[in-house]
Design an enzyme around this catalytic site. Structure first.
Site, PDB file in Angstrom:
ATOM      1  N   HIS A   7       0.790  -1.237   0.000  1.00  0.00           N
ATOM      2  CA  HIS A   7       0.000   0.000   0.000  1.00  0.00           C
ATOM      3  C   HIS A   7       0.823   1.289   0.000  1.00  0.00           C
ATOM      4  CE1 HIS A   7      -3.190  -2.822   1.132  1.00  0.00           C
ATOM      5  NE2 HIS A   7      -4.091  -1.889   1.011  1.00  0.00           N
ATOM      6  N   GLU A  50     -13.307  -9.320   0.501  1.00  0.00           N
ATOM      7  CA  GLU A  50     -14.086  -8.073   0.455  1.00  0.00           C
ATOM      8  C   GLU A  50     -14.439  -7.761  -0.996  1.00  0.00           C
ATOM      9  OE1 GLU A  50     -12.130  -5.882   4.243  1.00  0.00           O
ATOM     10  OE2 GLU A  50     -11.049  -5.481   2.389  1.00  0.00           O
ATOM     11  N   CYS A  98     -16.635   2.032   2.031  1.00  0.00           N
ATOM     12  CA  CYS A  98     -15.648   2.575   1.090  1.00  0.00           C
ATOM     13  C   CYS A  98     -15.944   2.174  -0.352  1.00  0.00           C
ATOM     14  CB  CYS A  98     -14.241   2.074   1.432  1.00  0.00           C
ATOM     15  SG  CYS A  98     -13.504   2.935   2.826  1.00  0.00           S
ATOM     16  N   CYS A 147     -10.481   2.378   7.303  1.00  0.00           N
ATOM     17  CA  CYS A 147     -10.524   3.096   6.034  1.00  0.00           C
ATOM     18  C   CYS A 147     -11.827   3.857   5.840  1.00  0.00           C
ATOM     19  CB  CYS A 147     -10.320   2.121   4.870  1.00  0.00           C
ATOM     20  SG  CYS A 147     -11.444   0.718   4.898  1.00  0.00           S
ATOM     21  N   GLY A 172      -0.819  -2.708  -5.773  1.00  0.00           N
ATOM     22  CA  GLY A 172      -1.817  -3.732  -5.490  1.00  0.00           C
ATOM     23  C   GLY A 172      -3.175  -3.130  -5.184  1.00  0.00           C
ATOM     24  N   GLU A 188     -19.010  -2.866   1.608  1.00  0.00           N
ATOM     25  CA  GLU A 188     -18.197  -1.958   2.413  1.00  0.00           C
ATOM     26  C   GLU A 188     -18.549  -0.509   2.092  1.00  0.00           C
ATOM     27  OE1 GLU A 188     -14.019  -2.821   2.097  1.00  0.00           O
ATOM     28  OE2 GLU A 188     -13.456  -0.854   2.885  1.00  0.00           O
TER      29      GLU A 188
END
Lengths: 643, 643
Positions: free
Chosen positions: B140, B318, B336, B414, B189, B334
Site C-alpha cells: 500500500h 471483500e 468505502c 478506512c 496492489g 463496504e
C-alpha cells in the site's frame, strides 16, 4: 435403559419398494464400483489410494523398503472400513463368492498391517511411524479404528467369521491400554470410536469395550482442554499449521458431554458423538447423558435442521452455526452428517419410542441421503444444497462447495461408502425390538424375523404409495407398533380387515397392535399421501415468504429441466393446489411427479425496477429432491416464494 | 473527452437539506472526533496510532533511536491522509484557526517524515527501512501516497497554501523515477495513486503526473503478472504468508485494464481503478479505456450492485463474486466501496451526461454511505448488510463481519475518514460544468458559483421534499441541466412559473434549460416523492418473491424497534399501499417514516409445519435504511416478502 434395540441387519430380507431397490443397487453396483475406486482401477475418477496405502503399510511391516508414499487423507483407511462394512451387509443378504474373496483378502491385508501390539493405521505406519497417538486432535487414528471395528462387527454378524473381529479386538485392547492406562486424558478429535466400541461390546460381550467408550465420553471436554494442551506441545500439525488456537467447538470438546446443550462444530463429528452418548445412556441408564441427548436432539432437529434433513449450515468447519441460520444456497448439509443424524435418531428411538425420531430418520433418509447419490450409484454429493443456480453455485467464492452436479469421487471420500453402508443395513433402522414388541419405524417391502421367532412380511411400494400390508407368520401373543409419521394427516389401520381406532391404540407417533397373532393375520396401514406444503418458522430468515412441497416423507424440488430452464422466476400460488402427476416408472428411477399451481414472474431486464413484475399462471413441475441433478446442470429450488 | 468537469469543492456553499446537515456534522463533530482517534486521545475506542506512526518516522529520520513500534495496518498513513483531505474541505467552507493549526502541524510532521528523495511512508520508515517498493502487491505505499496527494490537492485548492502540495509533488517525482525509470513493470496492489495523480496533474498542470497515471494503467495486468513474479522473488509477506499463489483477480491484475469486462476482486480496489480509468479516458480520449469503463460499469451496476448501492457480495476478499449473487445477510457492501462507486460514477458522468450515473450516486450516497455512519457522527459501519437478525448477524461464522451495531472505530479504519472526505466535498459531486452548461446532478440546498461567473442558489429540503427552487444570480446566456432521477415518475419543471415540457427539453435523465438567464430567474423542479416498491430481477436468487420500498432515492427498511421486535414475520401486501407518515423532526435526525400495508405471519413454533401460518393484516413501519441501527440492536430488513 433401552426400550428397544435394532434387529440384526440380516433379520430383514428386502422385497419391493424404493429402499430395497437402493439396497440392491448398492449391492450390485455401488459396492463393486467403490472397490474399483478404492483400488485405483477406475478411470477418470479422483485417485483414492486407500488400498494401496494398506499394502504399503503391510510391506513396511514386513521390513520391505517402501519407496511409494501414503496418499490421500489421514483417514483414508476409513473409506476401506466403510466399504468393508457395506460389503459385509451385502454378503449377509446374498452369497457372492467374488465379493467374499475380496473381503477375505482385505482382512489378510489388515492382519498384515496390524502391528504386534494391535495398532493398526496405514497413515502412521507408512508416513509417521513414531508419532502414533500424538495428534488426537487431527489424526483420526481412533476414528479409523472405530470404522474398522464397525466393519468387523458387521462381517462377524453377517457371516459368523471372526477373523476381522479378532483383529479389531486386538486393536481395541491396544487402544484400551493406551487410553485407560497410558494417556487417560486423551480422546478422539473425530468421534466414532465411541459408538463403535459399544457395537464391539455387544458383538463380543466384553465389558471393557463399553468401559472404554464410557471413559472416552467422560474425559471429553474436561478442563484443561486436551486438544489445546496437545497442540501446544506436540510440535507437528496435519492441516491447522497456520492457526495457533484450537477451535474446541469444532471437536465438541468445549464442555463435558453432559453439559453440552447446543449442537456446535463439525456436524458429522457432532452427531457421531451424540449417537454414542445416546447409546451409552441406553446401556447404562445415565440420566445426565440422556438429558444432554435430549437437549442436543432439540438443538439439532428443532433449530438447526434443513427440511431435507440436512445439517451443518456452513462450509466453514463443515459445521453448525447458530439457531435458525439455514441458508439454502451456501448450506453445507454433508451427506455424512445426515447419515449420522439417522444414527443419532435410531439411538434416541431406543431410549424412548417417539415418532419424532423416526420422522427425522425418514426426513434425512428420503431426501439428503438418497440425494447424496446419483441414481446410477456412481456419482456422489458431499454437499446437498437446497438451491442451485448454475453460474452462482460452485462458482461464487462463497459457494464453491455447492456443486450443481455430483462428481464421481472426492479426495475426501467419506460420504460415498457411508451411503453404501447405511442403505445396505437399512433393515436395522427399520425395525426395533422391545419387550415383546416389534417396532416398525420405516416401511420397507420385505420380511423381518423377530427374535421371538415369528416373521412379519410387508408388501409396500412406500413411499410411492402410502399403504403397507403386513402378514404375520407364526403364532404369538405380542405387540406390533407401527410408526405413524407426523406428516400423515389421516391414517387408517386395519387388522384382518377390521379398522382399529388410532385414537385409542396410537400414542407418541406409534400405533400399537397387541393381540394373539395367528399365521396369516394381515395388518394394513394406509397413510395420507396427499401432497402438501411445508412452512418454516418465521425465525428462519432464509425461508420467510416461502413454502416447500412434500409428499409423504419426500421433499420435492423444482428443477430447470422441467420448468423451461428458469426456476428463479417461479412462485407457488398461495391457495394453489398441489397435484400428483402420473407415476412414471421411466422417470428418475420411477417417481410420482407433482404439479403445483403457481406463477411465472416476468421480471424486468433491469436489476431493479419499480414496475411490479407481470406474472402469469404456470404449473410448476416438481420432482423428489433426492432425484435432483440427474439430468444435467440446471437450476433447482426446494423453497419457492409463495404469492 | 470530458463533456463536463466537477466544480471545485469550494464553489458550493451549503444551505438546507439532508446532505448539508451531514456536511456540517462532519465539520463540527466528525473531523474533531476522528482527529482525537487518530491521535489516540479517544477513550474506549480501537487504538489508531496513525499520528504516532508519523511521529516515530519523523524521529527516526532525525536519527533518534526509536524504541516504540509502528502499530496498525500497513496503510495507516492513509487514515491521516483522508482526514487531512476532509479537514481541507472543511477549512474551505468555514474558517477554523484551531483546525488549520492542526493541519499545519501535520504538514510539518509530513515534511519531517519525507525522506531526501521524496519518499514518504511511515510504515517503511519505522518498520521496514530498505524494503521500500519491494511488495507492491500488499504494502500500500502507492495507495498511501495517492491519498496524501489527494489531501495536498484539496488543501491547496481550499486554502491556496501549497506546502503540502510541494511535499507530494516531490513524492510523486520520487514515484515517477521509481516506476518510469527504475521498475517500469510495477504498479500498486491497491489502486488509488492513479486517480490521485490525475488530480495532482490538474492541480499543478504538470503532464508528467498524467503520464505516470497512464503508465500505471497501461502496465497493470500485463503478462507475466507482476505480483506473481514479485511474490516469488521478494522473500517477505505482510499477510498472505500461508498462500503461495497470488489471486490476481483480487487486485484487478489478471488482465490489462482495457480487456477487463467483468468487475472482479476487492470491490474498493476495483472502483478506485475504474475511477482512474474513466478519468483518464476523459483526459486522453482513449476509446479502449472508455469501452472498458462502460463494460465494467454495467458489470458493477447492472449485475452486482445492491439496491442500497452497496457492492461487494462477500467478505472473502471483500470482493465481488459473480453476477446476480447478492445475498442480503452475508453481504459485505463496504462503505468505502460505495464511496468508490460514487467516484466512478462521477467520472462516467464527465464522459457522458446520463442520468443513470447520477442515479447510482444517489443510490450509493443516500443509502450505504450515509448508513455507514451513526447519526451522531461517532460510530461507523464497515459492512452494510440488508438483513440483520441479532443472534445470527455478527454471530454465525458466515456473518461475523455483519455487525448489528456500528462500532466506534476499526483496526482497519478506512471507511470513517472516507465518509468524512466525501460528505465534506459533496458539492463537487453535485455539480458539473460543461461547455456553457452547468449540470445539477444532486439536489442540495445552498449555492454554487459557476466558472462562468454567475451563481445559482437552491432552496430545497431534498430528499425529505421532492422540490428544489433555484434562483439565478447574474446574467448569462447559458444552459442549466437538471438531473431527473429515474425514480421520479412525474417531474414538473417551471421557469419563472412557466411549466416546461420535459418531453422536449429532457434527454438521458437531464432536463436542459437553455436561455438568457436574468438575475432572479427562478427554476423550480418538483419530483414525484410517492413511495414505491422496488423489485429485483428474478435472476437475483436472494430477492425473489420480495420487494423493497423506496421514497425518492432513499431506500427504506423495517426495524424491529418499530415493528414489535419481529421483522422476520412481516410481509408486504401485494396490492397494499405504502403511505408517508408525518415528517418527524425529532425522529432519527428528521425523517419521513413510511407505513406499508402488509401482514404479520404467525408461524408455528415448530421449525417446519404443514399448517399454513395464519396471518393478520399489519401496518409495517419503515424508516430510511441510512438511519438503521441507531436505536439499539434489533432485526432489520430491506427486502420483505410480498404476499
Amino acid at each position: 435403559m433401552k426400550v428397544s434395540r435394532e434387529v440384526p441387519v440380516a433379520a430383514y430380507h428386502a422385497g419391493e419398494g424404493l429402499l430395497p431397490v437402493y439396497q440392491k443397487l448398492v449391492r450390485e453396483v455401488v459396492i463393486p464400483y467403490q472397490y474399483q475406486v478404492l483400488d485405483d482401477k477406475m478411470e477418470g475418477v479422483e485417485k483414492s489410494h486407500a488400498l494401496e496405502n494398506l499394502r504399503l503399510a503391510a510391506r513396511k511391516n514386513r521390513g520391505e523398503k517402501v519407496a511409494d508414499e501414503f496418499y490421500g487423507m489421514v483417514f483414508q483407511d476409513s473409506d476401506v472400513a466403510k466399504w468393508l462394512e457395506a460389503a459385509a451387509y451385502a454378503l449377509g443378504q446374498a452369497p457372492n463368492p467374488e465379493l467374499e474373496e475380496k473381503v477375505e483378502s482385505l482382512i489378510d491385508l489388515l492382519e498384515e498391517v496390524q502391528q504386534e501390539d494391535g495398532y493398526l493405521n496405514s497413515y502412521f505406519t507408512v508416513k509417521e511411524p513414531g508419532r502414533q497417538w500424538t495428534n488426537l486432535q487431527e489424526a483420526h487414528e481412533l476414528y479409523c479404528a472405530g470404522h474398522l471395528m464397525e466393519a468387523a462387527c458387521a462381517y462377524y454378524q453377517a457371516t459368523g467369521k471372526d477373523r476381522l473381529l479378532k483383529v479389531m479386538e486386538k486393536n481395541a485392547d491396544c487402544i484400551y491400554r493406551q487410553f485407560l492406562e497410558k494417556n487417560p486424558r486423551g480422546y478422539s478429535g473425530h468421534p466414532e470410536v465411541e459408538l463403535a466400541l459399544l457395537r464391539l461390546y455387544r458383538a463380543t460381550g466384553k465389558e471393557k469395550y463399553k468401559d472404554l467408550c464410557a471413559h472416552f465420553l467422560d474425559v471429553r471436554g474436561q478442563k484443561p482442554n486436551y486438544f489445546v494442551e496437545e497442540k501446544a506441545t506436540r510440535g507437528w500439525n496435519l492441516w491447522s499449521s497456520s492457526s495457533k488456537t484450537v477451535d474446541t467447538d469444532y471437536t465438541q470438546s468445549t464442555l463435558p458431554v453432559r453439559e453440552q446443550k447446543d449442537a456446535v462444530g463439525h456436524a458429522v463429528r457432532a452427531v457421531y458423538l451424540y449417537t454414542a452418548m445416546a447409546d451409552m445412556a441406553g446401556e447404562s441408564g445415565d440420566q445426565g447423558l440422556k438429558d444432554a441427548c435430549h437437549a442436543l436432539w432439540e438443538s439439532v432437529t428443532h433449530r438447526q435442521m434443513y427440511v431435507t434433513g440436512g445439517i451443518g449450515s456452513t462450509v466453514l468447519g463443515e459445521a453448525f452455526t447458530v439457531d435458525y441460520d439455514l441458508p439454502n444456497a451456501t448450506v453445507y448439509a454433508e451427506t455424512c452428517a445426515s447419515i449420522g443424524l439417522i444414527f443419532f435418531a435410531r439411538q434416541m428411538l431406543q431410549l424412548e419410542t417417539k415418532g419424532e425420531y423416526a420422522d427425522v430418520i425418514e426426513r434425512a433418509l428420503y431426501n439428503t441421503v438418497l440425494g447424496g447419490m446419483q441414481l446410477d450409484g456412481k456419482r456422489f454429493f458431499y454437499v446437498n444444497p437446497l438451491e442451485v443456480v448454475p453460474g452462482i453455485s460452485g462458482k461464487a467464492v462463497t459457494q464453491e462447495h455447492d456443486l450443481p452436479q455430483r462428481p464421481p469421487w472426492y479426495a475426501c471420500a467419506c460420504c460415498p461408502p457411508n451411503v453404501a453402508r447405511l442403505l445396505s443395513s437399512i433393515g436395522s433402522y427399520a425395525y426395533g425390538e422391545g419387550d415383546n414388541t416389534l417396532f416398525i419405524h420405516l416401511y420397507l417391502g420385505g420380511e423381518v424375523t423377530s427374535a421371538l421367532g415369528y416373521r412379519l412380511s410387508c408388501e409396500t411400494e412406500y413411499p410411492r404409495l402410502g399403504s403397507a400390508r403386513f402378514t404375520f407368520h407364526g403364532e404369538k401373543e405380542t405387540t406390533l407398533a407401527f410408526h405413524v409419521p407426523a406428516w400423515s394427516e389421516k391414517t387408517v389401520l386395519t387388522v384382518n380387515g377390521e379398522t382399529w381406532d388410532l385414537s385409542s391404540c396410537a400414542r407418541d407417533g406409534y400405533a400399537y397392535v397387541s393381540r394373539v397373532f395367528q399365521e396369516g393375520d394381515v395388518i394394513e396401514i394406509v397413510f395420507d399421501m396427499t401432497p402438501y406444503k411445508v412452512y418454516a418458522s418465521s425465525r428462519v430468515p432464509a425461508d420467510t415468504g416461502c413454502a416447500a412441497v412434500q409428499r409423504g416423507p419426500v421433499v420435492y424440488c423444482a428443477e430447470g429441466v422441467d420448468n423451461g430452464g428458469d426456476v428463479l422466476s417461479l412462485s407457488l400460488s398461495e391457495n394453489g393446489v398441489v397435484r400428483e402427476g402420473a407415476y412414471d416408472p421411466q422417470l428418475l428411477g420411477g417417481i410420482v411427479p407433482l404439479e403445483a399451481e403457481g406463477w411465472r414472474t416476468c421480471s424486468s431486464q433491469e436489476l431493479y425496477s419499480r414496475k411490479r413484475p407481470q406474472r402469469e399462471p404456470e404449473m410448476i413441475h416438481m420432482v423428489p429432491y433426492y432425484t435432483w441433478g440427474n439430468r444435467g446442470e440446471n437450476q433447482m429450488r426446494v423453497w419457492l416464494p409463495e404469492t
